[in-house]
Design a protein around this motif. Structure first.
Motif, PDB file in Angstrom:
ATOM      1  N   ARG A  41       1.134  -1.413   0.123  1.00 56.08           N
ATOM      2  CA  ARG A  41       0.044  -0.383   0.320  1.00 56.08           C
ATOM      3  C   ARG A  41       0.696   1.444   0.020  1.00 56.08           C
ATOM      4  NH1 ARG A  41      -2.421   3.632   4.491  1.00 56.08           N
ATOM      5  NH2 ARG A  41      -4.746   4.135   4.067  1.00 56.08           N
ATOM      6  N   THR A 110     -12.694  -3.010   1.066  1.00 56.96           N
ATOM      7  CA  THR A 110     -12.980  -2.712   2.547  1.00 56.96           C
ATOM      8  C   THR A 110     -14.353  -2.590   1.792  1.00 56.96           C
ATOM      9  OG1 THR A 110     -10.980  -1.980   2.329  1.00 56.96           O
ATOM     10  CG2 THR A 110     -12.119  -0.690   4.066  1.00 56.96           C
ATOM     11  N   GLY A 131     -13.684  -2.777   8.631  1.00 58.51           N
ATOM     12  CA  GLY A 131     -13.097  -1.825   9.682  1.00 58.51           C
ATOM     13  C   GLY A 131     -13.524   0.106   9.317  1.00 58.51           C
ATOM     14  N   THR A 132     -13.304   0.892   9.997  1.00 57.56           N
ATOM     15  CA  THR A 132     -12.208   0.705  11.100  1.00 57.56           C
ATOM     16  C   THR A 132     -11.878   0.118  12.778  1.00 57.56           C
ATOM     17  OG1 THR A 132     -11.649   2.714   9.392  1.00 57.56           O
ATOM     18  CG2 THR A 132      -9.732   2.197  11.836  1.00 57.56           C
ATOM     19  N   THR A 136      -7.033   5.257  13.717  1.00 60.89           N
ATOM     20  CA  THR A 136      -6.244   5.015  13.798  1.00 60.89           C
ATOM     21  C   THR A 136      -5.218   6.245  13.170  1.00 60.89           C
ATOM     22  OG1 THR A 136      -4.419   3.895  12.302  1.00 60.89           O
ATOM     23  CG2 THR A 136      -6.274   3.882  12.023  1.00 60.89           C
ATOM     24  N   THR A 138      -2.746   5.547  11.060  1.00 58.06           N
ATOM     25  CA  THR A 138      -2.326   5.450   9.833  1.00 58.06           C
ATOM     26  C   THR A 138      -3.022   5.761   8.279  1.00 58.06           C
ATOM     27  OG1 THR A 138      -1.467   3.466  11.208  1.00 58.06           O
ATOM     28  CG2 THR A 138      -0.921   3.769   9.035  1.00 58.06           C
ATOM     29  N   LYS A 139      -3.674   6.070   8.730  1.00 61.25           N
ATOM     30  CA  LYS A 139      -5.211   6.136   7.590  1.00 61.25           C
ATOM     31  C   LYS A 139      -5.807   7.242   8.102  1.00 61.25           C
ATOM     32  CE  LYS A 139      -8.920   4.285   4.827  1.00 61.25           C
ATOM     33  NZ  LYS A 139      -8.615   4.102   3.786  1.00 61.25           N
ATOM     34  N   THR A 142     -10.078   7.971   7.749  1.00 62.30           N
ATOM     35  CA  THR A 142     -11.085   7.051   8.230  1.00 62.30           C
ATOM     36  C   THR A 142     -12.610   7.225   7.970  1.00 62.30           C
ATOM     37  OG1 THR A 142     -10.755   7.182  10.150  1.00 62.30           O
ATOM     38  CG2 THR A 142      -9.515   5.348   8.365  1.00 62.30           C
ATOM     39  N   ILE A 171      -9.395  -4.505  10.360  1.00 66.83           N
ATOM     40  CA  ILE A 171      -8.143  -4.002  10.325  1.00 66.83           C
ATOM     41  C   ILE A 171      -8.868  -2.274  10.757  1.00 66.83           C
ATOM     42  CG2 ILE A 171      -8.695  -2.777   7.713  1.00 66.83           C
ATOM     43  CD1 ILE A 171      -5.741  -2.592   7.500  1.00 66.83           C
ATOM     44  N   GLY A 172      -7.546  -1.577  11.597  1.00 61.80           N
ATOM     45  CA  GLY A 172      -7.651  -0.204  11.897  1.00 61.80           C
ATOM     46  C   GLY A 172      -7.413  -0.403  13.465  1.00 61.80           C
ATOM     47  N   GLY A 173      -5.909   0.253  14.260  1.00 60.56           N
ATOM     48  CA  GLY A 173      -5.459   0.527  15.166  1.00 60.56           C
ATOM     49  C   GLY A 173      -5.982  -1.327  16.036  1.00 60.56           C
ATOM     50  N   VAL A 198      -3.078  -5.996   9.835  1.00 61.32           N
ATOM     51  CA  VAL A 198      -2.110  -4.389  10.662  1.00 61.32           C
ATOM     52  C   VAL A 198      -0.938  -3.772   9.696  1.00 61.32           C
ATOM     53  CG1 VAL A 198      -2.627  -5.955  12.745  1.00 61.32           C
ATOM     54  CG2 VAL A 198      -0.186  -5.968  11.624  1.00 61.32           C
ATOM     55  N   VAL A 199      -1.248  -2.534  10.471  1.00 64.32           N
ATOM     56  CA  VAL A 199      -0.278  -1.673   9.652  1.00 64.32           C
ATOM     57  C   VAL A 199       0.924  -1.298  10.301  1.00 64.32           C
ATOM     58  CG1 VAL A 199       0.783   0.601   8.331  1.00 64.32           C
ATOM     59  CG2 VAL A 199      -1.959  -0.329   7.499  1.00 64.32           C
ATOM     60  N   SER A 200       0.723  -0.242  11.425  1.00 64.25           N
ATOM     61  CA  SER A 200       1.708   0.213  11.945  1.00 64.25           C
ATOM     62  C   SER A 200       2.354  -0.830  13.403  1.00 64.25           C
ATOM     63  CB  SER A 200       1.609   1.706  13.321  1.00 64.25           C
ATOM     64  OG  SER A 200       0.200   1.354  13.246  1.00 64.25           O
TER      65      SER A 200
HETATM   66  N1  3NM Z   1      -7.255   1.063   5.989  1.00 63.26           N
HETATM   67  P1  3NM Z   1      -2.873   0.410  11.390  1.00 63.26           P
HETATM   68  S1  3NM Z   1      -7.543   1.130   8.564  1.00 63.26           S
HETATM   69  C1  3NM Z   1      -5.108   0.600   5.207  1.00 63.26           C
HETATM   70  O1  3NM Z   1     -10.058   1.011   7.692  1.00 63.26           O
HETATM   71  C2  3NM Z   1      -6.009   0.959   6.062  1.00 63.26           C
HETATM   72  O2  3NM Z   1     -10.331   0.264   5.525  1.00 63.26           O
HETATM   73  C3  3NM Z   1      -8.676   1.372   7.047  1.00 63.26           C
HETATM   74  O3  3NM Z   1      -3.598   0.892  10.381  1.00 63.26           O
HETATM   75  C4  3NM Z   1     -10.247   0.790   6.803  1.00 63.26           C
HETATM   76  O4  3NM Z   1      -3.074  -0.719  12.086  1.00 63.26           O
HETATM   77  C5  3NM Z   1      -6.565   0.904   7.617  1.00 63.26           C
HETATM   78  O5  3NM Z   1      -2.230   1.116  11.606  1.00 63.26           O
HETATM   79  C6  3NM Z   1      -5.005   1.908   8.730  1.00 63.26           C
HETATM   80  O6  3NM Z   1      -4.045   1.307  12.434  1.00 63.26           O
HETATM   81  C7  3NM Z   1      -4.373   0.300   9.553  1.00 63.26           C
END
Ligand code: 3NM
Ligand code: MG
Length: 493
Positions: A41, A110, A131-132, A136, A138-139, A142, A171-173, A198-200
């Protein structure tokens, strides 16, 4: 085989998350730790850079047998020839992505509401990211924070709309600390998440391999209650062709875990029982001249019906007769799970080991890492799940390997507990056909945790009083437990 969505790594190349690390190096570390899917991504890089990085990542993920998906950019996925794409609600329509990618590729979508989830299924999505879950950084854009309860509502709606089999991740946090509670709280009675995205938690981690390993152990542990519950709900037939010592205890254990036991060494019955949805346990604890012929005939009947077979090669290394019997069985059909102590599994592997008796204390020469390699090797050789029992249990399907540290020494002081674990595994494998590896892990954890709880009771003085308490605990745990000490070891390259 459908992909394993247990730990789905989504990359991020921004300095705030990646820091000054190299993205490919971080992904490699996570793959070593066991990441099961990678999504590249990158919202900002130029097209030629996207293609170049995607090619590097694809070389890497392919060497681990893990799918690489590209976020949004169907054009990049087509050019690189990777396994698919992930598209959000604001991206290209799913139908159009399918047209460009072709039918063999994976398209994930998603969804943050029941409507979006069902619509994505109808449009042909191969899996969903829900999600979310938690807000977070990261995005940035949201839309709705739905929490585990929002995920649960979507899972329920998917089940009701006839999409119970679509794989889902949230996904998300999500991180290793909150994953167990998110997975438990988001599970609806009929559908649970397949994993976490997960991302971060991984990309920003100091040790991405260790975090991934931790997450995988937790995702697998989180699936255990569903296996135990399915065994109780479906009450599968457990057909035991077992030794004369454990008949009674094995039948009682089957009943306590919610299965329906049939103790029959008469192979003519096997075809009918397989048709009734049974799983078979072949236990070589009492060898007789007719026994082997019966075992082979039953094995063939269950293989033909596509039903699970558990091999418990009791005392496999003890005598020439037993070694021959095990090799003959192994060449007569396929097994879903092979379980045994170290000497038995070494014998299955083809080693000539001398085993003094049939009890599990006969040998303990290998270290845990050596035992992990042994189970993985036998699992690959036999293309099945292998469980090596001992103070530390090891389970592998050749790709995934875990250690389980539940149990109590009383289990080794009572005859037949190992054999009844084979019975338990048959019930779990019959009830949870989607993943024999997870079924075997669940059965092993259930056994170990029940033993721990039984031994802790104040009125248990030794192996004799332990047995009825152990049966009681097996029965009591049925509905749920998050207590397993499952540790993910490694993903094989
Ligand atoms: N998509 P982290 S939340 C890429 O809700 C992404 O669709 C999301 O990152 C959604 O794991 C997200 O660091 C980022 O919280 C999630
Ligand atoms: Mg998107």
């Amino acid at each position: 085989m459908t992909a394993d969505y247990s730990v789905y790594l989504v990359t991020d190349s921004t300095p705030a998350i990646l820091g000054d690390k190299d993205l490919v190096g971080v992904v490699e570390a996570s793959l070593r730790g066991g990441a099961t899917v990678v999504q590249y991504r990158d919202k900002t890089s130029a097209r030629e850079d996207l293609v170049a990085t995607a090619r590097k990542l694809h070389r890497l993920t392919r060497s681990y047998g893990v799918p690489l998906l590209i976020n949004d950019r169907v054009d990049v996925a087509v050019e690189v020839g990777c396994e698919g794409v992930h598209i959000g609600q604001d991206d290209m329509a799913l139908e159009q992505a399918r047209e460009l990618l072709g039918p063999g590729k994976t398209i994930g979508a998603t969804a943050s509401s029941e409507e979006e989830a069902i619509r994505a299924c109808e449009a042909g999505a191969d899996y969903l990211g829900l999600g979310t879950v938690y807000s977070t950084t990261t995005k940035k854009d949201t839309k709705s924070i739905i929490g585990p309860s929002g995920v649960c509502s979507i899972l329920t709606a998917l089940h009701e709309a006839g999409h119970a089999s679509i794989p889902t991740v949230c996904i998300g946090g999500i991180n290793a600390s909150n994953a167990p509670s998110v997975l438990a709280a988001s599970a609806s009675p009929h559908k649970a998440l397949d994993g976490v995205a997960v991302v971060s938690a991984i990309i920003a981690a100091e040790n991405p391999a260790a975090v991934t390993r931790d997450l995988l152990g937790k995702v697998i542990t989180a699936k255990i209650p569903a296996v135990i519950a399915a065994t109780s709900t479906k009450s599968p037939l457990s057909h035991n062709m077992t030794n004369s010592v454990v008949q009674n205890l094995a039948a009682n254990v089957a009943l306590c875990v919610g299965a329906s036991p049939i103790m029959s060494n008469y192979a003519e019955e096997a075809a009918d029982l397989a048709q009734l949805g049974a799983a078979l346990v072949i236990n070589t604890g009492t060898v007789t001249p007719q026994g082997l012929g019966n075992h082979i005939q039953a094995l063939e009947a269950y293989n033909k019906a596509g039903r699970p077979v558990i091999l418990d090669p009791v005392g496999a290394g003890a005598t020439a007769v037993r070694r021959h019997a095990v090799q003959t069985l192994l060449s007569s059909g396929t097994f879903t799970v092979i379980k045994g102590n170290q000497a038995e599994i070494q014998t299955v592997h083809g080693a000539s080991v001398t085993q003094r008796g049939v009890d599990s204390s006969s040998s303990s020469s290998l270290t845990v890492p050596q035992r992990a390699l042994l189970v993985r090797s036998v699992a690959r050789q036999r293309q099945c799940v292998v469980l090596l029992t001992g103070p530390t249990d090891l389970v592998s399907d050749g790709r995934r390997t875990v250690r389980i540290d539940n149990g109590h020494e009383y289990l080794g002081m009572v005859t037949g507990t190992g054999c009844t674990l084979g019975t338990t595994l048959s019930a779990m494998a019959a009830a949870y056909e989607e993943d024999a590896f997870v079924a075997a892990v669940a059965g092993t954890v259930l056994f170990g945790v029940a033993a721990e709880l039984a031994a802790q009771r104040h009125d248990i003085k030794g192996p004799g009083s332990f047995v009825p308490a152990f049966l009681d605990e097996l029965f009591a745990i049925r509905s749920a437990t998050g207590k397993g000490d499952v540790e993910w070891l490694a993903r094989a390259k």
